[in-house]
Write a protein that holds these residues in place. Structure first.
Motif, PDB file in Angstrom:
ATOM      1  N   GLN A   1       5.236   7.305 -10.095  1.00 53.75           N
ATOM      2  CA  GLN A   1       4.254   6.261  -9.799  1.00 53.75           C
ATOM      3  C   GLN A   1       4.836   4.854  -9.911  1.00 53.75           C
ATOM      4  OE1 GLN A   1       1.157   3.753  -9.342  1.00 53.75           O
ATOM      5  NE2 GLN A   1       1.271   5.842  -8.628  1.00 53.75           N
ATOM      6  N   GLY A   2       5.884   4.698 -10.736  1.00 54.25           N
ATOM      7  CA  GLY A   2       6.517   3.396 -10.896  1.00 54.25           C
ATOM      8  C   GLY A   2       6.890   2.761  -9.563  1.00 54.25           C
ATOM      9  N   LEU A   3       7.207   3.581  -8.578  1.00 58.52           N
ATOM     10  CA  LEU A   3       7.623   3.054  -7.275  1.00 58.52           C
ATOM     11  C   LEU A   3       6.484   2.323  -6.560  1.00 58.52           C
ATOM     12  CD1 LEU A   3       9.638   6.215  -6.370  1.00 58.52           C
ATOM     13  CD2 LEU A   3      10.628   3.938  -6.628  1.00 58.52           C
ATOM     14  N   ASP A   4       5.266   2.717  -6.884  1.00 54.42           N
ATOM     15  CA  ASP A   4       4.109   2.050  -6.295  1.00 54.42           C
ATOM     16  C   ASP A   4       3.948   0.637  -6.841  1.00 54.42           C
ATOM     17  OD1 ASP A   4       2.595   3.031  -4.260  1.00 54.42           O
ATOM     18  OD2 ASP A   4       1.434   4.415  -5.495  1.00 54.42           O
ATOM     19  N   ARG A   5       4.598   0.352  -7.956  1.00 51.83           N
ATOM     20  CA  ARG A   5       4.477  -0.979  -8.552  1.00 51.83           C
ATOM     21  C   ARG A   5       5.581  -1.918  -8.090  1.00 51.83           C
ATOM     22  NH1 ARG A   5       2.753   2.029 -13.231  1.00 51.83           N
ATOM     23  NH2 ARG A   5       4.841   2.003 -14.094  1.00 51.83           N
ATOM     24  N   VAL A   6       6.513  -1.399  -7.290  1.00 57.35           N
ATOM     25  CA  VAL A   6       7.577  -2.264  -6.768  1.00 57.35           C
ATOM     26  C   VAL A   6       7.610  -2.220  -5.235  1.00 57.35           C
ATOM     27  CG1 VAL A   6       9.044  -2.244  -8.827  1.00 57.35           C
ATOM     28  CG2 VAL A   6       9.298  -0.424  -7.149  1.00 57.35           C
ATOM     29  N   ASP A   7       6.413  -2.101  -4.663  1.00 56.86           N
ATOM     30  CA  ASP A   7       6.261  -2.109  -3.203  1.00 56.86           C
ATOM     31  C   ASP A   7       7.022  -1.001  -2.497  1.00 56.86           C
ATOM     32  OD1 ASP A   7       4.596  -4.338  -3.259  1.00 56.86           O
ATOM     33  OD2 ASP A   7       6.281  -5.744  -3.231  1.00 56.86           O
ATOM     34  N   GLN A   8       7.107   0.190  -3.095  1.00 57.41           N
ATOM     35  CA  GLN A   8       7.798   1.291  -2.403  1.00 57.41           C
ATOM     36  C   GLN A   8       6.867   2.502  -2.298  1.00 57.41           C
ATOM     37  OE1 GLN A   8      11.889   2.043  -3.422  1.00 57.41           O
ATOM     38  NE2 GLN A   8      12.264  -0.051  -4.048  1.00 57.41           N
ATOM     39  N   HIS A   9       5.725   2.267  -1.667  1.00 61.21           N
ATOM     40  CA  HIS A   9       4.696   3.306  -1.592  1.00 61.21           C
ATOM     41  C   HIS A   9       5.166   4.609  -0.936  1.00 61.21           C
ATOM     42  CE1 HIS A   9       0.722   4.991  -1.613  1.00 61.21           C
ATOM     43  NE2 HIS A   9       0.673   5.053  -0.299  1.00 61.21           N
ATOM     44  N   PRO A  10       5.861   4.547   0.209  1.00 62.30           N
ATOM     45  CA  PRO A  10       6.300   5.815   0.828  1.00 62.30           C
ATOM     46  C   PRO A  10       7.199   6.643  -0.100  1.00 62.30           C
ATOM     47  CG  PRO A  10       6.573   3.984   2.356  1.00 62.30           C
ATOM     48  CD  PRO A  10       6.232   3.375   1.036  1.00 62.30           C
ATOM     49  N   THR A  11       8.057   5.965  -0.870  1.00 63.67           N
ATOM     50  CA  THR A  11       8.930   6.703  -1.792  1.00 63.67           C
ATOM     51  C   THR A  11       8.111   7.275  -2.955  1.00 63.67           C
ATOM     52  OG1 THR A  11      10.460   4.909  -1.296  1.00 63.67           O
ATOM     53  CG2 THR A  11      11.234   6.585  -2.813  1.00 63.67           C
ATOM     54  N   ALA A  12       7.068   6.542  -3.369  1.00 60.68           N
ATOM     55  CA  ALA A  12       6.186   7.058  -4.425  1.00 60.68           C
ATOM     56  C   ALA A  12       5.534   8.359  -3.962  1.00 60.68           C
ATOM     57  CB  ALA A  12       5.126   6.019  -4.780  1.00 60.68           C
ATOM     58  N   LEU A  13       5.081   8.368  -2.713  1.00 59.40           N
ATOM     59  CA  LEU A  13       4.449   9.584  -2.168  1.00 59.40           C
ATOM     60  C   LEU A  13       5.455  10.729  -2.112  1.00 59.40           C
ATOM     61  CD1 LEU A  13       2.190   8.332   0.778  1.00 59.40           C
ATOM     62  CD2 LEU A  13       1.591   8.697  -1.616  1.00 59.40           C
ATOM     63  N   GLN A  14       6.670  10.390  -1.742  1.00 58.97           N
ATOM     64  CA  GLN A  14       7.729  11.400  -1.665  1.00 58.97           C
ATOM     65  C   GLN A  14       7.926  12.066  -3.034  1.00 58.97           C
ATOM     66  OE1 GLN A  14      11.213   9.658   0.210  1.00 58.97           O
ATOM     67  NE2 GLN A  14      12.501  11.004  -1.034  1.00 58.97           N
ATOM     68  N   MET A  15       7.873  11.248  -4.092  1.00 58.63           N
ATOM     69  CA  MET A  15       8.011  11.801  -5.446  1.00 58.63           C
ATOM     70  C   MET A  15       6.801  12.664  -5.823  1.00 58.63           C
ATOM     71  SD  MET A  15      10.889  10.961  -6.926  1.00 58.63           S
ATOM     72  CE  MET A  15      10.439  11.484  -8.569  1.00 58.63           C
ATOM     73  N   ALA A  16       5.610  12.245  -5.402  1.00 58.42           N
ATOM     74  CA  ALA A  16       4.409  13.033  -5.715  1.00 58.42           C
ATOM     75  C   ALA A  16       4.492  14.407  -5.063  1.00 58.42           C
ATOM     76  CB  ALA A  16       3.159  12.300  -5.242  1.00 58.42           C
ATOM     77  N   ARG A  17       5.048  14.423  -3.836  1.00 57.37           N
ATOM     78  CA  ARG A  17       5.159  15.681  -3.096  1.00 57.37           C
ATOM     79  C   ARG A  17       6.003  16.715  -3.824  1.00 57.37           C
ATOM     80  NH1 ARG A  17       6.165  12.305   1.504  1.00 57.37           N
ATOM     81  NH2 ARG A  17       4.152  12.036   2.506  1.00 57.37           N
ATOM     82  N   VAL A  18       7.063  16.233  -4.514  1.00 56.20           N
ATOM     83  CA  VAL A  18       7.995  17.143  -5.176  1.00 56.20           C
ATOM     84  C   VAL A  18       7.221  18.130  -6.058  1.00 56.20           C
ATOM     85  CG1 VAL A  18       9.801  17.255  -6.942  1.00 56.20           C
ATOM     86  CG2 VAL A  18       9.939  15.529  -5.136  1.00 56.20           C
TER      87      VAL A  18
END
Lengths: 155, 315
Positions: free
Chosen positions: B198-215
């Motif tokens: 979720q940390g990625l959502d706090r640094v403007d990297q939403h698509p990468t945050a979703l990618q991590m959630a998918r894992v």
């Protein structure tokens, strides 16, 4: 300047080890995320280019590397130092600045959702320490300015 | 048990008041000696504040701890980020007396003093260590026998270990134990200890945050679990809200996400509404239906057994 924030002796071992690649979630699941490439450049003194990279913001600060590391150091420290330097130069995601601004203005990163709280029957939230925090922040800033002046005088 | 203050942090009251409701309901239902405290601010958040100004991070955290110190209370937080930050700051000040003096000289000007006497606990290890098996099991009306749960610890519940010292940082057990006390099965899975991302959502990297959630969601979908259980608002945001966003885009996971207190509250007999479960983005209906079904089947079994008994069968 970067030596202020990082211990190069530990970092040198870090550059040769890389054990945490197996537990680091970003290393495992984000393409192109390679902390040792950053660390090697830091050791060479050639890290400027990384300050603009999105990779330095991809460390999740999960502390897995820290726990596994025999030096109790880890990639995380290198990434934290890079973020600090980037922020000092004004290179950072817009969201980081927004969060920081809200924090120094209100002492919080979000205000209680009053409408939703009422609907849920939650009690009135307790008063936050905003005013005291702002006072403390002013004291802190003053001290920091004094220290800086003293430092310059000594030089 | 020593009286304690609950540190809600920013995210739960601002974004997930229903989680606050769930925690309050369970703490009151268990009759635990807790209270709300005036004067807290943000813990403060590490990735944001500490990266920019370490001194201010320590000072703000020390002030929050001083509030409970002065009142002779311990502190318990249902947020992993808050507890990890506060414990790290407390640890840092304990080993650096010069810094502690410096911080206290500033706190003195607003009438506070950091001693570090207060115990700092995350809600999950707190329930494991301080509330304990007897009290928890005595409070249960309907357990979760036959249900499979994927525990997601949340990195900052037990890391960094040198500050928190509450569970094994690389092989934690306490959350799983709590699930077993509630009668459920905590399944083992490959990515169990992987960060939510979720940390990625706090640094403007939403698509990468979703990618991590998918894992994690992909693995859980493939092994089949009834729900994911966690106790961190950040992780909740990642797996409930972000899963919902991905489902809207056509992906399908269907993994209900429960807060630890949701699960405990249900077992104690509270209704889903009393725990705010109807406000989750990912529906928990399927989970509740299965639970009801299992109990209904047990009732039928019991009835049949009783009937046989009356007829003199050896049951």
């Amino acid at each position: 300047m970067i030596e202020e924030h990082l211990d190069f002796n530990l970092l040198r071992k870090c550059a040769d080890c890389g054990a945490c690649y197996n537990v680091c979630p970003s290393c495992l699941y984000i393409e192109g995320y390679d902390p040792r490439a950053v660390i090697k450049d830091i050791l060479k003194g050639d890290f400027e280019k990384w300050l603009h990279s999105e990779h330095i913001w991809q460390c999740l600060e999960c502390h897995q590397c820290l726990e596994l590391c025999y030096q109790h150091y880890g990639f995380e420290n290198a990434m934290t130092a890079m973020r600090l330097l980037a922020t000092k130069k004004g290179i950072h995601p817009a969201q980081v600045k927004r969060g920081w601004d809200m924090f120094v203005k209100t002492g919080r990163l979000g205000e209680p959702a009053m409408g939703q709280r009422k609907r849920l029957g939650l009690p009135e939230p307790k008063k936050s320490g905003k005013e005291e925090f702002l006072k403390l922040l002013a004291i802190y800033k003053e001290r920091k300015a004094q220290e800086k002046n003293r430092g310059e005088a000594e030089l | 048990m020593k009286e304690f203050a609950v540190f809600w942090g920013c995210t739960i009251p601002a974004r997930f008041p229903f989680i606050e409701k769930s925690v309050r309901t369970v703490l009151n239902g268990m009759g635990l000696p807790w209270r709300d405290c005036e004067g807290f601010t943000c813990c403060p958040e590490k990735s944001l504040i500490n990266n920019i100004d370490h001194g201010l991070w320590v000072l703000t955290g020390a002030r929050n701890i001083a509030i409970v110190d002065e009142q002779g209370l311990d502190l318990v937080s249902p947020c992993t980020g808050c507890i990890s930050n506060l414990a790290t700051i407390k640890g840092e000040l304990h080993v650096d007396h010069r810094k502690k003096e410096e911080v206290n000289s500033m706190l003195k000007e607003v009438g506070r003093k950091f001693t570090g006497r207060a115990g700092l606990n995350h809600l999950v290890p707190f329930f494991h260590d301080k509330v304990g098996a007897f009290r928890i099991k005595s409070a249960i009306k309907k357990d979760f026998r036959g249900m499979r749960f994927a525990v997601h610890y949340g990195c900052h519940m037990m890391r960094p270990y040198h500050a928190l010292k509450n569970d094994d940082p690389l092989e934690p057990k306490k959350f799983d134990t709590l699930i077993s006390w509630l009668g459920g099965e905590s399944v083992n899975y490959m990515t169990k200890l992987t960060c939510c991302g979720q940390g990625l959502d706090r640094v403007d990297q939403h698509p990468t945050a979703l990618q991590m959630a998918r894992v994690k969601l992909k693995e859980l979908k493939s092994i089949g679990v009834d729900a994911m259980v966690l106790c961190c608002p950040s992780c909740f945001l990642q797996f409930d809200n972000n899963q919902f966003l991905m489902e809207k885009e056509g992906e399908s996971y269907g993994i209900p996400v429960l807060y630890f207190t949701d699960l405990l509250g249900l077992a104690m007999g509270y209704s889903p509404e009393e725990l705010g479960l109807n406000q989750h983005r990912i529906s928990v209906d399927g989970f509740l239906e299965k639970w009801e079904r299992l109990w209904a089947a047990r009732d039928t079994e019991k009835k049949i057994a009783e009937e046989f008994k009356e007829e003199g069968a050896f049951i």
